[in-house]
Design an enzyme around this catalytic site. Structure first.
Site, PDB file in Angstrom:
ATOM      1  N   GLU A 184      46.229  44.690  32.164  1.00  0.00           N
ATOM      2  CA  GLU A 184      44.879  44.116  32.254  1.00  0.00           C
ATOM      3  C   GLU A 184      44.150  44.113  30.919  1.00  0.00           C
ATOM      4  OE1 GLU A 184      46.297  45.797  34.609  1.00  0.00           O
ATOM      5  OE2 GLU A 184      45.921  44.711  36.462  1.00  0.00           O
ATOM      6  N   HIS A 253      41.028  52.066  45.290  1.00  0.00           N
ATOM      7  CA  HIS A 253      41.094  50.633  45.569  1.00  0.00           C
ATOM      8  C   HIS A 253      39.881  50.116  46.326  1.00  0.00           C
ATOM      9  CE1 HIS A 253      45.288  51.297  44.469  1.00  0.00           C
ATOM     10  NE2 HIS A 253      45.449  49.992  44.392  1.00  0.00           N
TER      11      HIS A 253
END
Ligand SMILES: Cc1ncc(C[n+]2csc(CCOP(=O)(O)OP(=O)(O)O)c2C)c(N)n1
Ligand SMILES: [Mg+2]
Lengths: 450, 329
Positions: A184, A253
C-alpha cells in the site's frame, strides 16, 4: 571592499549566542569554507565558516563574549576588489496585522445554498446495488477520459476483492486496470506521483484499514502539494474502498476513518449511503482536480437503491441531502449511519416525533448551512456515526452548532457513535460496540424531553 | 572510491567542461549565500545545503532531455538550479517571499516547477522514491520515452517504501533512474551504523534492477554512468540504480554541530576530491581556459547569486490572503 562578518543564527531558534572561540586572528587570510570561530547556540557548539575569501582586518567581538545578538558585526573582512557580499540585512517588511479570526474563517467554507435535488422531476429511475453503481461510475469516467485508470490489489484478474471492478479488465485492458502487489505504501506513492504528472488514478484499497500504511502519501504527498507548490502542482486522484466495520472481522478490519481524513486541509472526503450517491459522488470525485477519498461500506455494497437512469448523473461534492423532512429534531448522519438514522425516524414517527434526517454525504467540505438551517428550525440535533466517539464528526458538528446556532438550541446536541473500544469478535460484543437504532431513538427522546 | 583527479585524460569538450564548471560553481556559491542569509536570520527553519555534492546533479542533468522529470528530498537547491530554475525564485522561496517558487509557502524543502518538470522538494525521508516511480509510470502509460530521476540519500535507502518501489518499478518496467546520493551520513548516522551492506546499489539485484557505484565527485564519471542508465530506461528496459558516492561538506542542516565526524575528514575530501577543483584542473591542464577566464566566470556567477540574494530580500512577504489560497484547485 571591507565587509562586516555578522554573528550568525545557527539554528531556527537562536537569537543570541556565545562567541566561544576564534580560530582566526587579525591579519589572517581566509577562504570560503574555512572555520572562523566556534559559536555556542541555544542548542550546541557550532563551527562558523567563512563564506567569502579575504583578509581578516579586525576582530570586533572578543572570544568568550556571551549574549552576542544575531547579526552583530563580529569581525571585518577585506575582500580583493570584488563586489560580493550582501551588506546589512535589508529590513524585513513588517508583518501586517493578523487576518480575521482563523477559527471562524477556517470552518465556514461552504457558501449558503439550498440542499437541492440533483435530479429533475420525472427522471426515469433504475434499481442498482451500491456495488454496481460504483462500477458504473468508474467505467463511465474511464470511457470519457484516458487519463483515468484503476489500480489496487485484486482489481483486475480477480475482478475485485468485493467485485466492484468486475468486468472492467475485459473492457479496459491491463494498461488501465492494474493489479498491484500488496504494498500500500509503495503503490499509493506511485499513484500520487502519476497524478502529479497529470494522470487521474483511482486507487482501490481493499479496505481502508490497510490505507494506514499509505496514509503518509495521502496526507503529506497528495493533500499538501498544491499548497506547498504555491498552486503549481495539484494531485487529481481518488482513493476509494471499503471503510468501517464489516461483520465479525475483529479489531484490525473494522474501523471508520471519516474523522481522520476529515481533518486534513487539501483532501475532500465523501461517504455515500445510497447507490445514487455512490455513483454520483464517485463520478464527481474522479473529475475533481483534488485528492478525494471515497469511503465505502462493505455491508452496503449489496444493497439496492433507485438510481437516476441518466447518461451522466453526478452529485456535487460538499452538499448534504435532506432525506426526510421533519420538525421536532434534526438527525445528521452519513454512510451506514444513515441506516440507523432512517430506521429511528420511522419508529419515532409512530410515536408522533417528526425527525428531519440529513445525509451529509460529503464529510469534507461539510455542508454546514443545510445542518444549521435545519437546527434553527427543529432546535434539536442528534448526530449518528459508526466511528469512535472521541474527536468524531459529531463532536465537530456539535461545536459548530453551538458556535453558530446556540440561541436556537432547546437541548444539548447528542452524538451517537461507536463505542470507545477496539472492535470485538464475539457476536454479542460486536453488536454492543456498534451504534444501534435503539440508541438513536433514545437520544432523540432525550433531546425532545420525551 | 578512487578518484583519479585531473590526471585522467578527458575527451570531454571544452564547452562541456566549462558548462559543468559554471553550473557546479553556481550551486556552490548559491548555497554559500543561502548559508549566509540563514546566518542573518533571513532564512528560517530547516535549510539543507548541497555543498560537496554538486557533481551528481550537474552530471545527471547533462544526460536529460526535454520532458524528463526529476524529484528529490528536502536537500533540493542544487537540483533546482541544475534543471534550469531561476536562482532568484529559489532564493526568494528560501526567504519566504511572494516571488518564491511556492509564493513563500513551501520554503527550502518544498519547491516545484511544473515548467521544468521538477516535482519537489519532499520532507518525508524516502517518499520521493515511489513518487518518482509514479512520474515514470505516467511516461509509460502515455507511451513516451521520457525518464524520471528519483534522487534519495543513503539514509533514505533504508526505507521500506524504497523496496516496494523497486519491486513495482521492475515488475512494470518503469523508466525511472534511482539515484542514491550516498554522502555517507544520514544526519549524524554514518552509513556503517545504519546500513547492513556497504554497497547500496547491489540492493536492486533482488529485484532484477541493474545498478552501479559511481564516483559522485567526478562529474565526468557521473555523466558517463548517467548516459548508460538513461539509455537503458529510454529503451524500455526498466529501472536502473546509480549509487553516487559523494560527500556533504556542511552540516546536515544549518543547525547541525557535526560532532559525528572530524574536521580533518571533511578537510581531506575538500582538498583531494572536490568536484569543482577537479573540473577546474581539467580546464587549466587541458589549456581549455586560463586562470583569468575562470576568474571571469567566478565573477559572473557571484553577481548572479548576489542578485538573487538582493531579489530575495526585496521581494515582499506573501499577502496575508495567501494563507487561504492553493488548498484546493
Ligand atoms: C520518515 C522520516 N523520518 C525522519 C526524518 C528526519 N530526517 C530528515 S533528513 C534525515 C536523514 C536522511 O539522510 P539521507 O537519506 O542520507 O539524506 P541526506 O540528508 O544525507 O541528503 C532524517 C532522519 C524525516 N524527515 N522523515
Ligand atoms: Mg546521506
Amino acid at each position: 571592499m571591507a565587509t562586516n562578518i555578522l554573528m550568525p543564527a545557527l539554528s531556527p531558534t537562536m537569537e543570541e549566542g556565545t562567541l566561544a572561540k576564534w580560530l582566526v586572528k587579525e591579519g589572517d587570510t581566509v577562504s570560503s569554507g574555512d572555520i572562523l570561530a566556534e559559536i555556542e547556540t541555544d542548542k550546541a557548539t557550532m563551527e562558523f565558516e567563512a563564506v567569502d575569501d579575504g583578509l581578516i582586518t579586525k576582530i570586533l567581538i572578543a572570544e568568550g563574549t556571551e549574549g552576542v545578538k544575531v547579526n552583530t558585526p563580529i569581525a571585518v573582512l577585506l575582500e580583493e576588489g570584488e563586489d560580493t557580499t550582501v551588506e546589512a540585512p535589508v529590513a524585513q517588511p513588517a508583518a501586517k496585522e493578523v487576518a480575521a479570526p482563523a477559527f471562524i474563517a477556517a470552518i465556514t467554507t461552504t457558501e449558503v445554498r439550498p440542499a437541492m435535488e440533483e435530479v429533475p422531476a420525472g427522471t426515469k429511475m433504475k434499481t442498482l446495488t451500491v456495488r454496481e453503481a460504483l462500477r458504473e461510475a468508474m467505467s463511465e469516467e474511464m470511457r470519457l477520459d484516458d487519463n483515468v485508470y484503476l489500480m489496487g490489489e485484486e482489481v483486475a484478474e480477480y475482478q475485485g476483492a468485493y467485485k466492484i471492478s468486475q468486468g472492467m479488465l475485459d473492457e479496459f485492458g491491463p494498461r488501465r486496470v492494474i493489479d498491484t502487489p500488496i504494498t500500500e505504501h509503495g503503490f499509493t506513492g506511485i499513484a500520487v506521483g502519476a497524478a502529479f504528472a497529470g494522470l487521474r488514478p483511482i486507487v482501490e484499497f481493499m479496505t481502508f484499514n490497510f490505507a494506514m500504511q499509505a496514509i503518509d502519501h495521502i496526507i503529506n504527498s497528495a493533500a499538501k502539494t498544491l499548497y506547498m507548490s504555491g498552486g503549481q502542482m495539484g494531485c487529481p486522484i481518488v482513493f476509494r474502498g471499503a471503510n468501517g466495520a464489516a461483520a465479525r472481522v475483529g479489531a484490525q478490519h473494522s474501523q471508520d476513518y471519516a474523522a481522520w481524513y476529515a481533518q486534513i486541509p487539501g483532501l475532500k472526503v465523501v461517504q455515500p449511503y445510497s447507490a445514487a450517491d455512490a455513483k454520483g459522488l464517485l463520478k464527481s470525485a474522479i473529475r475533481d482536480p483534488n485528492p478525494v477519498l471515497v469511503l465505502e461500506n462493505e455491508i452496503l455494497y449489496g444493497r439496492s437503491f433507485e438510481v437516476p437512469d441518466l447518461p451522466d448523473f453526478t452529485v456535487p461534492l460538499g452538499r448534504a441531502r435532506i432525506w426526510r423532512e421533519g420538525s421536532d429534531v434534526t438527525i445528521v448522519s452519513f454512510g451506514i449511519g444513515m441506516q440507523y438514522a432512517l430506521e429511528a425516524a420511522d419508529e419515532l414517527a409512530k410515536e408522533g416525533i417528526s425527525a428531519e434526517v440529513i445525509d451529509l454525504r460529503t464529510i469534507r467540505p461539510i455542508d454546514y448551512e443545510t445542518i444549521l438551517t435545519s437546527v434553527r428550525k427543529t432546535n434539536r440535533c442528534v448526530t449518528v456515526e459508526e466511528g469512535f466517539p472521541v474527536c468524531s464528526i459529531g463532536n465537530h458538528l456539535s461545536a459548530k452548532i453551538m458556535t453558530e446556532a446556540f440561541d436556537y438550541l432547546d437541548a444539548p446536541v447528542i452524538n451517537c457513535a461507536g463505542k470507545d473500544v477496539p472492535m470485538p469478535y464475539a457476536a454479542n460484543l460486536e453488536k454492543l460496540a456498534l451504534i444501534t437504532t435503539k440508541e438513536v431513538i433514545e437520544a432523540v427522546k432525550s433531546v425532545t424531553y420525551r | 572510491m578512487a578518484l583519479s583527479k585531473a590526471a585522467k585524460k578527458s575527451n570531454t569538450s571544452k564547452d562541456e567542461l566549462l558548462g559543468y564548471y559554471r553550473e557546479m560553481l553556481q550551486i556552490r556559491r548559491f548555497e554559500e549565500k543561502a548559508g549566509q542569509l540563514y546566518g542573518m536570520g533571513l532564512i528560517g527553519g530547516f535549510c539543507h545545503l548541497y555543498i560537496g555534492q554538486e557533481a551528481v546533479v550537474v552530471g545527471l542533468e547533462a544526460t536529460a532531455k526535454e520532458g524528463d522529470q526529476r524529484i528529490t528530498s528536502y536537500r533540493d537547491h542544487g537540483h533546482m538550479l541544475a534543471c534550469g530554475m531561476d536562482p532568484k525564485g529559489v532564493m526568494a522561496e528560501l526567504t519566504g517571499r511572494s516571488d518564491g517558487y511556492s509564493k513563500g509557502k513551501g520554503g527550502s524543502m518544498h519547491m516545484f516547477s511544473a515548467e521544468k518538470k521538477f516535482y519537489g522538494g519532499h520532507g518525508i525521508v524516502g517518499a520521493q522514491v515511489p513518487l518518482g516511480a509514479g512520474l515514470a509510470f505516467a511516461n509509460k502509460y502515455r507511451g513516451n520515452d521520457n525518464v524520471s530521476f528519483a534522487y534519495f540519500g543513503d539514509g533514505s535507502a533504508n526505507q521500506g517504501q524504497v523496496y516496494e518501489t523497486f519491486n513495482m518499478a521492475s515488475l512494470w518496467a518503469l523508466p525511472v533512474i534511482f539515484v542514491i546520493e550516498n554522502n555517507q551520513y544520514a544526519m549524524g548516522t554514518a552509513m556503517k551504523r545504519s546500513t547492513s551492506s556497504p554497497d547500496i546499489y547491489t540492493r536492486g539485484q533482488a529485484f532484477g534492477i541493474p545498478g552501479e557505484a559511481v564516483d559522485g565527485m567526478d562529474v565526468l564519471a557521473v555523466k558517463a554512468a548517467g548516459d548508460k542508465a538513461v539509455a537503458h530506461c529510454r529503451s524500455g528496459k526498466g529501472p536502473y540504480i546509480l549509487e553516487m558516492k559523494t560527500y556533504r561538506y556542511r552540516g546536515h542542516s544549518m543547525s547541525d554541530p557535526a560532532k559525528y565526524r572530524t574536521r580533518e575528514e571533511v578537510q581531506k575530501v575538500r582538498e583531494e576530491k572536490d568536484p569543482i577543483d577537479h573540473v577546474r584542473d581539467l580546464l587549466l591542464q587541458g589549456k581549455h581556459a586560463t586562470e583569468e577566464d575562470l576568474k571571469a566566470i567566478d565573477k559572473e556567477i557571484k553577481s548572479i547569486v548576489n542578485e538573487s540574494a538582493k531579489f530575495a530580500q526585496e521581494s515582499p512577504e506573501p499577502d496575508l490572503s495567501e494563507l487561504w489560497t492553493d488548498i484546493y484547485a
